[in-house]
Scaffold this motif. Sequence first.
Motif, PDB file in Angstrom:
ATOM      1  N   LYS A 394       0.829  -1.212   0.000  1.00 19.26           N
ATOM      2  CA  LYS A 394       0.000   0.000   0.000  1.00 19.26           C
ATOM      3  C   LYS A 394       0.864   1.263   0.000  1.00 19.26           C
ATOM      4  O   LYS A 394       0.587   2.218  -0.728  1.00 19.26           O
ATOM      5  CB  LYS A 394      -0.924  -0.002   1.218  1.00 19.26           C
ATOM      6  CG  LYS A 394      -2.069  -1.005   1.125  1.00 19.26           C
ATOM      7  CD  LYS A 394      -3.114  -0.755   2.183  1.00 19.26           C
ATOM      8  CE  LYS A 394      -3.900   0.516   1.894  1.00 19.26           C
ATOM      9  NZ  LYS A 394      -5.009   0.731   2.827  1.00 19.26           N
ATOM     10  N   GLY A 398       0.161   0.500  -3.942  1.00 18.29           N
ATOM     11  CA  GLY A 398      -0.841  -0.538  -4.153  1.00 18.29           C
ATOM     12  C   GLY A 398      -2.212  -0.091  -3.686  1.00 18.29           C
ATOM     13  O   GLY A 398      -2.340   0.725  -2.769  1.00 18.29           O
ATOM     14  N   HIS A 399      -3.257  -0.629  -4.316  1.00 15.61           N
ATOM     15  CA  HIS A 399      -4.620  -0.208  -3.954  1.00 15.61           C
ATOM     16  C   HIS A 399      -5.600  -1.346  -4.270  1.00 15.61           C
ATOM     17  O   HIS A 399      -5.413  -2.084  -5.248  1.00 15.61           O
ATOM     18  CB  HIS A 399      -5.003   1.053  -4.733  1.00 15.61           C
ATOM     19  CG  HIS A 399      -6.134   1.812  -4.126  1.00 15.61           C
ATOM     20  ND1 HIS A 399      -7.453   1.439  -4.265  1.00 15.61           N
ATOM     21  CD2 HIS A 399      -6.141   2.945  -3.369  1.00 15.61           C
ATOM     22  CE1 HIS A 399      -8.229   2.289  -3.625  1.00 15.61           C
ATOM     23  NE2 HIS A 399      -7.457   3.236  -3.065  1.00 15.61           N
ATOM     24  N   ASN A 405      -4.337   0.688  -8.630  1.00 10.83           N
ATOM     25  CA  ASN A 405      -3.285  -0.205  -8.125  1.00 10.83           C
ATOM     26  C   ASN A 405      -2.016  -0.061  -8.958  1.00 10.83           C
ATOM     27  O   ASN A 405      -1.862  -0.700  -9.997  1.00 10.83           O
ATOM     28  CB  ASN A 405      -3.786  -1.657  -8.160  1.00 10.83           C
ATOM     29  CG  ASN A 405      -2.757  -2.612  -7.576  1.00 10.83           C
ATOM     30  OD1 ASN A 405      -1.893  -2.217  -6.798  1.00 10.83           O
ATOM     31  ND2 ASN A 405      -2.851  -3.881  -7.958  1.00 10.83           N
ATOM     32  N   GLN A 419       1.655  -9.011  -7.251  1.00  9.43           N
ATOM     33  CA  GLN A 419       0.494  -8.642  -8.059  1.00  9.43           C
ATOM     34  C   GLN A 419      -0.273  -9.885  -8.522  1.00  9.43           C
ATOM     35  O   GLN A 419      -1.509  -9.889  -8.559  1.00  9.43           O
ATOM     36  CB  GLN A 419       0.931  -7.816  -9.278  1.00  9.43           C
ATOM     37  CG  GLN A 419       1.512  -6.449  -8.941  1.00  9.43           C
ATOM     38  CD  GLN A 419       0.470  -5.457  -8.491  1.00  9.43           C
ATOM     39  OE1 GLN A 419      -0.019  -5.515  -7.354  1.00  9.43           O
ATOM     40  NE2 GLN A 419       0.096  -4.535  -9.380  1.00  9.43           N
ATOM     41  N   ALA A 427      -6.989  -8.489  -3.661  1.00  8.39           N
ATOM     42  CA  ALA A 427      -6.075  -7.571  -2.981  1.00  8.39           C
ATOM     43  C   ALA A 427      -6.310  -7.640  -1.480  1.00  8.39           C
ATOM     44  O   ALA A 427      -7.440  -7.825  -1.029  1.00  8.39           O
ATOM     45  CB  ALA A 427      -6.287  -6.145  -3.489  1.00  8.39           C
TER      46      ALA A 427
END
Length: 527
Positions: A394, A398-399, A405, A419, A427
Amino acid sequence: MSDTLTLDVFGRRVEVNGEHATVRFSGVVPPTAGLWLGVEWDNPERGKHDGSHEGTVYFKCRHATGGSFIRPNKVNFGVDFLTAVKNRYVLEDGPEEDRKEQIIIGNKLVETVGFDSIIKQQSQLSKLQEVSLRNCAVNGAGGKGGIAETCPNIRKLDLSRNLLSSWDEVILIADQLKHLDVLNLSENKLQFPSGAPSLTGTFSAMKVLVLNRTGITWAKVLQCVPGWPALEELYLESNNIFISERPTDVLQMLKLLDLSGNQLIDENQLFLIAYLPRLEQLILSNTGISSIHFPDAGIGCKTSMFPSLQYLVVNDNQISQWSFINELDKLQSLHSLSCLRNPLTEVNKDAQTVRQLIIARIGQLKTLNKCEIPVEERRGAELDYRKAFGNEWKKAGGHQDPDKNRPNEEFLAAHPRFQLLCLKFGAPEDGELKTQQPFMLKNQLLKLKIKCPNQLDQKVIEKQLPDSMTIQKVKGLLSRLLKVPVSELLLSYESPKMPGREIELGNDQQTLQFYSVENGDCLLVRW
């Protein structure tokens, strides 16, 4: 052997009281009278000097204490191949009365003793297919044609730790064994030919060749290998090998290569053997290797190097960075890895945690350190990895929203499979990423439902259990709760995150955490 030598002894391999050496000198050493042999020991600690005596250099040694002078009658120059075979494999005849025969000569009945002993010996030796002459002081082939006549059917031959001094002597033996497919020459200090040997077909059937601690160089390997067209396994342990050039149109059938104990090996040398088309097993233990990088493959891609490599051994090396493990995921066929006793796995690391991290980083791995990776272990390892590095993901961009993301390149380089794991499991959610307090029991308790699918009258139970609780202890608890013997209980669980799928809890010694059991999951109990 007498004190007067008529044969050429220079370069001959000898044995003295169990120690092996090479003759470097033969002659008088004043002021003492008589003949002396100057030898260089395989074990330099066995000697007394470097080949010099009272200021005179009689021969040279690689080590300051590698040499000695010895009287010829103290030295064993060995025996020929057939003598060694007969010493080891010819059975003693039984008592005389068991060997008596009656034959007719003219018109008389004659009783003979031992009449057929030679025939029996020849029959016995001709049937031999596997022969071990390790440490039998074999020095050569002996009389011409004798091996082919006496024991022509040998297929597997161990000549390790003998007194063979040259590859030419090996050829004289092997040329008489047309079915030979496995040959072990380890611990013979061999002189290899200075030029390319003639292709006589001597080793045309040989599939396995062991040359550990023989002093062979990579250049000599490439020089001799055209004569080994069917070779599938080559063992070159502890020869100080430096891979200096790429094999061209040779070793095309090779499936296994052992380079253990060659401390000069590095990743640039490995690239020279990276396109052997059938190489399935590569053993690199104790080479000192610390890094590997496949420049032709980016993050998430497979390398064209080592296309058939399935089994890799990198025990006892200097691997200290996870980037080494990440790179192995680029090998397209790798499914077995042995990576023991490296700084990465030994320094302040829990063995089970390290195992989980390696499994999560190499997606196609099926066996790690000779232990199979069950489906549930892989799933647990990948889920734990996803949670363990979720906060870092994050922070790197990252999202949970795929459109947002975009983790940075630094994170992707450090965690190239992250990923992919997000696509596989979703996620990580914020609730999963809360910082745990590992030493507070309340932060390790799992609120679980307990169902008995085969007992319709049994109500659903809710319990809080520590994630460190073993399956064996869970069974003990349930045995007391349900009044059922432990031996009859079968456990599994299901998770709301994987509807329709049931995970068996089959190993009593593992913990709930090992199987990635989480809050809200449901234990299924059958008996």
